[in-house]
Write a protein that holds these residues in place. Structure first.
Motif, PDB file in Angstrom:
ATOM      1  N   VAL A  19       0.859  -1.178   0.000  1.00  0.00           N
ATOM      2  CA  VAL A  19       0.000   0.000   0.000  1.00  0.00           C
ATOM      3  C   VAL A  19       0.897   1.230   0.000  1.00  0.00           C
ATOM      4  O   VAL A  19       1.725   1.407   0.896  1.00  0.00           O
ATOM      5  CB  VAL A  19      -0.931   0.024   1.221  1.00  0.00           C
ATOM      6  N   TRP A  39      -2.225  -0.286  10.011  1.00  0.00           N
ATOM      7  CA  TRP A  39      -2.075  -0.769   8.631  1.00  0.00           C
ATOM      8  C   TRP A  39      -0.818  -1.598   8.446  1.00  0.00           C
ATOM      9  O   TRP A  39      -0.811  -2.557   7.671  1.00  0.00           O
ATOM     10  CB  TRP A  39      -2.069   0.400   7.655  1.00  0.00           C
ATOM     11  N   PHE A  43      -0.253  -4.886   6.067  1.00  0.00           N
ATOM     12  CA  PHE A  43       0.220  -4.501   4.745  1.00  0.00           C
ATOM     13  C   PHE A  43       1.668  -4.017   4.817  1.00  0.00           C
ATOM     14  O   PHE A  43       2.167  -3.658   5.879  1.00  0.00           O
ATOM     15  CB  PHE A  43      -0.652  -3.376   4.168  1.00  0.00           C
ATOM     16  N   ALA A  85      -1.673  -1.048  -4.012  1.00  0.00           N
ATOM     17  CA  ALA A  85      -2.797  -0.147  -3.793  1.00  0.00           C
ATOM     18  C   ALA A  85      -2.244   1.230  -3.483  1.00  0.00           C
ATOM     19  O   ALA A  85      -1.157   1.360  -2.915  1.00  0.00           O
ATOM     20  CB  ALA A  85      -3.657  -0.637  -2.639  1.00  0.00           C
ATOM     21  N   VAL A  87      -3.183   4.958  -1.688  1.00  0.00           N
ATOM     22  CA  VAL A  87      -4.063   5.748  -0.828  1.00  0.00           C
ATOM     23  C   VAL A  87      -3.569   7.183  -0.900  1.00  0.00           C
ATOM     24  O   VAL A  87      -2.463   7.499  -0.440  1.00  0.00           O
ATOM     25  CB  VAL A  87      -4.035   5.241   0.627  1.00  0.00           C
ATOM     26  N   ALA A 109      -5.757  -1.329  -6.148  1.00  0.00           N
ATOM     27  CA  ALA A 109      -6.905  -0.650  -5.536  1.00  0.00           C
ATOM     28  C   ALA A 109      -6.526   0.806  -5.350  1.00  0.00           C
ATOM     29  O   ALA A 109      -5.347   1.173  -5.372  1.00  0.00           O
ATOM     30  CB  ALA A 109      -7.280  -1.291  -4.199  1.00  0.00           C
ATOM     31  N   LEU A 255      -9.124  -1.986   2.139  1.00  0.00           N
ATOM     32  CA  LEU A 255      -7.879  -2.588   1.665  1.00  0.00           C
ATOM     33  C   LEU A 255      -7.860  -4.092   1.912  1.00  0.00           C
ATOM     34  O   LEU A 255      -7.410  -4.869   1.058  1.00  0.00           O
ATOM     35  CB  LEU A 255      -6.681  -1.915   2.338  1.00  0.00           C
ATOM     36  N   SER A 258     -10.027  -5.665  -0.674  1.00  0.00           N
ATOM     37  CA  SER A 258      -9.512  -5.551  -2.031  1.00  0.00           C
ATOM     38  C   SER A 258      -8.221  -6.331  -2.255  1.00  0.00           C
ATOM     39  O   SER A 258      -7.951  -6.790  -3.377  1.00  0.00           O
ATOM     40  CB  SER A 258      -9.252  -4.079  -2.371  1.00  0.00           C
ATOM     41  N   LEU A 259      -7.413  -6.491  -1.210  1.00  0.00           N
ATOM     42  CA  LEU A 259      -6.061  -7.010  -1.383  1.00  0.00           C
ATOM     43  C   LEU A 259      -5.842  -8.403  -0.822  1.00  0.00           C
ATOM     44  O   LEU A 259      -4.914  -9.097  -1.270  1.00  0.00           O
ATOM     45  CB  LEU A 259      -5.041  -6.060  -0.741  1.00  0.00           C
TER      46      LEU A 259
END
Length: 265
Positions: A19, A39, A43, A85, A87, A109, A255, A258-259
């Protein structure tokens, strides 16, 4: 060979979904500190300082959002990351759009928070006025006005130390980095291309966001083929700070969905 020119730090376990977090104008990647403890457990979070912000140098050859996105791509290349992804908040959300449009195959994402996809003429003129003020008065003099646009008065009244933390980031931003980013924002025009972004997307608005009103978020969500729109109540422009828990959990859940592959018994 490491060709990345932007300062970046990586948090979280090797092998976890990647991410990339992209910060607003006149701040830097430390603004994501409220999200990192949660997070980075799930991730591999790549925190990037955009050109002319934080510990990244001013890059005179980088003047467009597409070129900002190219610098982010070079960070991923240097880390050996094929897909991630993104953000992005405010300016960071504009760069994330540019990345997803240029490299859809590398975009798993997308989270677009407190941002927009087109800068209209009246807003471009307003940015020019702000830039001239910064040139005349210096970055420190811009702090009160920026904080006033970003945070509702009720929050500002109860969070003076938090605002001071953000204020220090604004004041320390080099003018040249600030000016280059404003020029890129003034040329933002992704709205009619958003239909090409097929990755799952989460669009986040703040109910009280004067800098990127909820109507702009709805406009983006309507154009993105696979988007969900979330509005944070009583929230201004920097939702990851003002409503850190809600932002962290809302984005984190998206997340994960999606991941991470679903678990089967």
């Amino acid at each position: 060979m490491n060709t990345a020119r932007l300062f970046h730090r990586v948090h979280g376990p090797d092998g976890a979904p990647v991410v990339v977090v992209l910060h607003p104008l006149a701040t830097h990647s430390a603004l994501w500190q409220p999200q990192l403890p949660a997070w980075s457990g799930r991730f591999r979070v790549v925190c990037v300082d955009l050109p002319g912000h934080g510990r990244s140098p001013v890059l005179p050859d980088v003047t467009t959002l597409g070129q900002y996105a190219e610098e982010v791509r070079l960070v991923l290349d240097a880390l050996g990351v094929d897909r991630a992804a993104l953000v992005g908040l405010s300016l960071g959300g504009m760069v994330a759009q540019a990345f997803a449009l240029a490299w859809p195959e590398r975009t798993r994402a997308l989270v677009l928070a407190h941002t927009s996809a087109r800068t209209e003429r009246a807003i471009r003129d307003l940015w020019s006025t702000r830039l001239q003020q910064a040139a005349d008065e210096g970055m420190a003099a811009q702090v009160p006005a920026i904080l006033g646009r970003w945070f509702p008065p009720d929050f500002a009244a109860v969070a003076p130390m938090t605002l001071q933390w953000v204020a220090e980031q604004i004041a320390s931003t080099p003018f040249d980095g600030y000016a280059a980013a404003i020029g890129a924002i003034q040329r933002l025009d992704h709205l009619d291309q958003l239909h090409r972004i097929t990755a799952p997307a989460l669009v986040i608005a703040g109910e009280l966001d004067a800098a990127a009103p909820p109507a702009l978020a709805r406009l983006m969500a309507d154009r993105l083929p696979h988007a969900t729109l979330t509005t944070l109540p009583d929230c201004g422009h920097i939702g990851n700070v003002q409503q850190a828990l809600a932002f962290t959990e809302t984005v984190g859940a998206f997340l994960v969905q999606s991941l991470e592959p679903p678990a089967f018994p």
